[in-house]
Design a protein around this motif. Structure first.
Motif, PDB file in Angstrom:
ATOM      1  N   LYS A 118      30.959  42.701  77.845  1.00 23.32           N
ATOM      2  CA  LYS A 118      29.846  42.159  78.643  1.00 23.32           C
ATOM      3  C   LYS A 118      30.136  40.706  79.031  1.00 23.32           C
ATOM      4  N   ASN A 119      30.654  39.944  78.069  1.00 20.65           N
ATOM      5  CA  ASN A 119      30.938  38.511  78.274  1.00 20.65           C
ATOM      6  C   ASN A 119      32.304  38.179  77.713  1.00 20.65           C
ATOM      7  N   ARG A 120      32.851  37.047  78.162  1.00 24.96           N
ATOM      8  CA  ARG A 120      34.065  36.490  77.566  1.00 24.96           C
ATOM      9  C   ARG A 120      33.945  34.976  77.656  1.00 24.96           C
ATOM     10  N   HIS A 121      34.610  34.271  76.707  1.00 24.18           N
ATOM     11  CA  HIS A 121      34.636  32.798  76.746  1.00 24.18           C
ATOM     12  C   HIS A 121      35.907  32.388  77.484  1.00 24.18           C
ATOM     13  N   ILE A 122      35.757  31.445  78.415  1.00 32.96           N
ATOM     14  CA  ILE A 122      36.889  31.026  79.242  1.00 32.96           C
ATOM     15  C   ILE A 122      37.031  29.497  79.192  1.00 32.96           C
ATOM     16  N   CYS A 123      38.265  29.036  78.998  1.00 26.49           N
ATOM     17  CA  CYS A 123      38.519  27.591  78.908  1.00 26.49           C
ATOM     18  C   CYS A 123      38.233  26.906  80.245  1.00 26.49           C
ATOM     19  N   THR A 124      37.578  25.768  80.154  1.00 24.63           N
ATOM     20  CA  THR A 124      37.399  24.904  81.337  1.00 24.63           C
ATOM     21  C   THR A 124      38.121  23.587  81.030  1.00 24.63           C
ATOM     22  N   SER A 125      37.452  22.712  80.258  1.00 23.62           N
ATOM     23  CA  SER A 125      38.117  21.440  79.912  1.00 23.62           C
ATOM     24  C   SER A 125      39.003  21.576  78.669  1.00 23.62           C
ATOM     25  N   GLU A 126      38.798  22.642  77.886  1.00 24.88           N
ATOM     26  CA  GLU A 126      39.526  22.747  76.613  1.00 24.88           C
ATOM     27  C   GLU A 126      40.994  23.136  76.823  1.00 24.88           C
ATOM     28  N   SER A 127      41.863  22.538  76.021  1.00 21.52           N
ATOM     29  CA  SER A 127      43.246  23.020  75.935  1.00 21.52           C
ATOM     30  C   SER A 127      43.310  23.976  74.747  1.00 21.52           C
ATOM     31  N   LEU A 128      44.436  24.672  74.630  1.00 18.63           N
ATOM     32  CA  LEU A 128      44.565  25.599  73.500  1.00 18.63           C
ATOM     33  C   LEU A 128      44.614  24.829  72.178  1.00 18.63           C
ATOM     34  N   VAL A 129      45.287  23.693  72.199  1.00 14.72           N
ATOM     35  CA  VAL A 129      45.378  22.928  70.945  1.00 14.72           C
ATOM     36  C   VAL A 129      44.004  22.364  70.548  1.00 14.72           C
ATOM     37  N   ASP A 130      43.115  22.112  71.518  1.00 16.95           N
ATOM     38  CA  ASP A 130      41.736  21.693  71.173  1.00 16.95           C
ATOM     39  C   ASP A 130      41.062  22.790  70.342  1.00 16.95           C
ATOM     40  N   LEU A 131      41.189  24.033  70.811  1.00 14.60           N
ATOM     41  CA  LEU A 131      40.556  25.149  70.089  1.00 14.60           C
ATOM     42  C   LEU A 131      41.180  25.298  68.704  1.00 14.60           C
ATOM     43  N   CYS A 132      42.517  25.170  68.652  1.00 13.60           N
ATOM     44  CA  CYS A 132      43.215  25.296  67.363  1.00 13.60           C
ATOM     45  C   CYS A 132      42.721  24.231  66.387  1.00 13.60           C
ATOM     46  N   GLU A 133      42.643  23.003  66.858  1.00 13.46           N
ATOM     47  CA  GLU A 133      42.238  21.894  65.982  1.00 13.46           C
ATOM     48  C   GLU A 133      40.851  22.166  65.394  1.00 13.46           C
ATOM     49  N   ASP A 134      39.951  22.609  66.239  1.00 16.98           N
ATOM     50  CA  ASP A 134      38.587  22.895  65.782  1.00 16.98           C
ATOM     51  C   ASP A 134      38.597  24.014  64.730  1.00 16.98           C
ATOM     52  N   ALA A 135      39.321  25.102  65.022  1.00 20.14           N
ATOM     53  CA  ALA A 135      39.378  26.234  64.076  1.00 20.14           C
ATOM     54  C   ALA A 135      40.055  25.815  62.771  1.00 20.14           C
ATOM     55  N   VAL A 136      41.135  25.037  62.881  1.00 17.25           N
ATOM     56  CA  VAL A 136      41.893  24.632  61.688  1.00 17.25           C
ATOM     57  C   VAL A 136      41.027  23.744  60.788  1.00 17.25           C
ATOM     58  N   LYS A 137      40.312  22.789  61.381  1.00 17.59           N
ATOM     59  CA  LYS A 137      39.472  21.897  60.561  1.00 17.59           C
ATOM     60  C   LYS A 137      38.452  22.714  59.766  1.00 17.59           C
ATOM     61  N   LYS A 138      37.845  23.697  60.421  1.00 19.93           N
ATOM     62  CA  LYS A 138      36.837  24.524  59.729  1.00 19.93           C
ATOM     63  C   LYS A 138      37.490  25.397  58.650  1.00 19.93           C
ATOM     64  N   ALA A 139      38.673  25.936  58.960  1.00 17.12           N
ATOM     65  CA  ALA A 139      39.346  26.828  57.984  1.00 17.12           C
ATOM     66  C   ALA A 139      39.802  26.044  56.758  1.00 17.12           C
ATOM     67  N   VAL A 140      40.312  24.836  56.986  1.00 17.11           N
ATOM     68  CA  VAL A 140      40.787  24.008  55.866  1.00 17.11           C
ATOM     69  C   VAL A 140      39.604  23.612  54.977  1.00 17.11           C
ATOM     70  N   GLU A 141      38.493  23.264  55.625  1.00 15.85           N
ATOM     71  CA  GLU A 141      37.307  22.890  54.844  1.00 15.85           C
ATOM     72  C   GLU A 141      36.815  24.092  54.025  1.00 15.85           C
ATOM     73  N   GLN A 142      36.776  25.253  54.651  1.00 19.36           N
ATOM     74  CA  GLN A 142      36.302  26.445  53.937  1.00 19.36           C
ATOM     75  C   GLN A 142      37.241  26.806  52.774  1.00 19.36           C
ATOM     76  N   ALA A 143      38.523  26.579  52.971  1.00 17.73           N
ATOM     77  CA  ALA A 143      39.485  26.910  51.903  1.00 17.73           C
ATOM     78  C   ALA A 143      39.433  25.905  50.758  1.00 17.73           C
ATOM     79  N   GLY A 144      38.851  24.742  51.020  1.00 20.70           N
ATOM     80  CA  GLY A 144      38.748  23.718  49.975  1.00 20.70           C
ATOM     81  C   GLY A 144      40.092  23.071  49.665  1.00 20.70           C
ATOM     82  N   ILE A 145      40.946  22.964  50.682  1.00 22.74           N
ATOM     83  CA  ILE A 145      42.235  22.292  50.485  1.00 22.74           C
ATOM     84  C   ILE A 145      42.292  21.066  51.408  1.00 22.74           C
ATOM     85  N   ALA A 146      43.332  20.266  51.250  1.00 24.39           N
ATOM     86  CA  ALA A 146      43.539  19.120  52.149  1.00 24.39           C
ATOM     87  C   ALA A 146      44.582  19.511  53.188  1.00 24.39           C
ATOM     88  N   PHE A 147      44.581  18.830  54.338  1.00 26.41           N
ATOM     89  CA  PHE A 147      45.612  19.104  55.346  1.00 26.41           C
ATOM     90  C   PHE A 147      47.008  18.984  54.728  1.00 26.41           C
TER      91      PHE A 147
END
Ligand code: ACO
Length: 317
Positions: A40-69
């Motif tokens: 029905k819908n899809r998310h499409i990049c406008t101003s975001e680069s792929l590394v922007d999305l990665c950075e956001d996902a990585v920060k959340k995953a690292v926090e959830q895992a309880g580890i440091a970068f």
């Protein structure tokens, strides 16, 4: 096998494009797209680069895992095409989160997440890494021809990051690749070499019905192999987390495996096909809403260009 997933988090671009939005500039309609694909819908990049999305996902995953970068000692990024052909997207992520460790991209098309799990298992079981960051990230919107209604309506953009470490969650993992460039491909452009005799610009092209048949056949045959090896049946699996390429493929597989609807989670209606991102993205949502918890038995299955497949059975730890 020697690993478990500590955390999984997704990141998708802000802009949501509906089937109705596409019908404004393509000869298509919501009825055709949703009945043939479930999208029905899809998310499409406008101003975001792929590394922007990665950075956001990585920060959340690292926090959830309880580890440091700084605890991450390997980065594997599954992508069809990062923001650059070089450096790799994995290296771009290292720059963003300021870490220095081995980092590389892999391309197994839509099976990439399961391929990355297999590579991570090799590193962990040999003691070469302890905390591995796996990222799946795809910007399908830059690979499709937006004048071709047969492909551009199918795909979306997004990323998902997960931290894996030593554990016993994975009970079975099998990869295959048929070696095929006919059914699904994206030929890279030929550049401007004065010596090249023919020129081309690439877009995704796909023989949809053949890919459909391959997908249904392979989910059934690969699941049979996995269940025989583990001496279990489909009834022993709690959830079949399948690559979200087409709702009808998932339903055909479910019918063949004679399983109830609730065991086949589907979120393609919200995201379209994001290639190797679909499985970790779905895992994130299932963890968030409590469907996955310690002890949940999962069957993961993906197929993609190549033709590649990845099949994995895991018991969540
Ligand atoms: N809107 C309206 N009509 C359309 C559209 C559209 N977006 N796209 C195609 N049509 C038309 C076709 O032109 C054709 O018209 P015609 O009969 O006048 O020639 C008609 O619809 C039927 O087209 P088909 O291609 O036969 O449609 P089909 O039922 O096979 O559905 C689809 C196409 C959705 C692509 C299906 O084959 C499919 O999902 N296959 C699997 C694809 C897949 O899994 N891809 C991803 C794999 S790997 C990865 O994830 C990267």
């Amino acid at each position: 096998m020697s690993l478990k997933i500590l955390s999984v988090k997704k990141s998708v671009p802000q802009k949501i494009v509906s089937n109705e939005d596409l019908a404004k500039f393509l000869d298509t309609n919501d009825q055709w797209i949703s009945s043939r694909t479930g999208i029905k819908n899809r998310h499409i990049c406008t101003s975001e680069s792929l590394v922007d999305l990665c950075e956001d996902a990585v920060k959340k995953a690292v926090e959830q895992a309880g580890i440091a970068f700084s605890d991450i000692d390997l980065v594997i990024c599954s992508t069809l095409c990062g923001d650059y052909l070089m450096p790799s997207l994995a290296c771009c992520v290292c720059e963003r989160i300021k870490i220095s460790c081995p980092a590389f991209d892999i391309n197994a098309a839509c099976s990439g997440f399961i391929y990355a799990l297999d590579i991570a298992d090799g590193y962990i079981s040999t003691g070469k890494a302890n905390n591995i960051l796996i990222i799946s990230a795809e910007m399908m919107s830059k690979l499709v021809d937006w004048t071709d209604r047969t492909t551009c309506v199918l795909f979306g953009d997004g990323a998902a990051a997960c931290i894996v470490t030593k554990g016993n969650a994975i009970r079975y993992l099998k990869l295959t690749a048929k070696g095929d460039t006919n059914l699904l491909s994206f030929p890279v452009g030929t550049g401007n070499s004065p010596y090249k005799e023919t020129r081309s610009n690439g877009f995704v092209n796909m023989q949809g019905q053949e890919v459909f048949k391959f997908a249904v056949f392979m989910i059934e045959s690969q699941s049979k192999l996995a269940f025989e090896k583990l001496n279990i049946t489909a009834d022993d699996i709690d959830y079949f987390v399948l690559h979200q390429a087409n709702k009808r493929i998932i339903e055909s597989a479910r019918t063949r495996l004679k399983q109830p609807e609730e065991k086949f989670p589907i979120n393609i209606q919200n995201y379209g096909n994001i290639s190797s991102v679909t499985i970790p993205l779905l895992l994130d949502e299932m963890l968030e809403d409590g469907r996955i918890k310690k002890g949940t038995r999962l069957f993961l299955s993906a197929f993609g260009a190549g033709l590649t497949t990845g099949t994995c059975v895991m018991i969540w730890e």
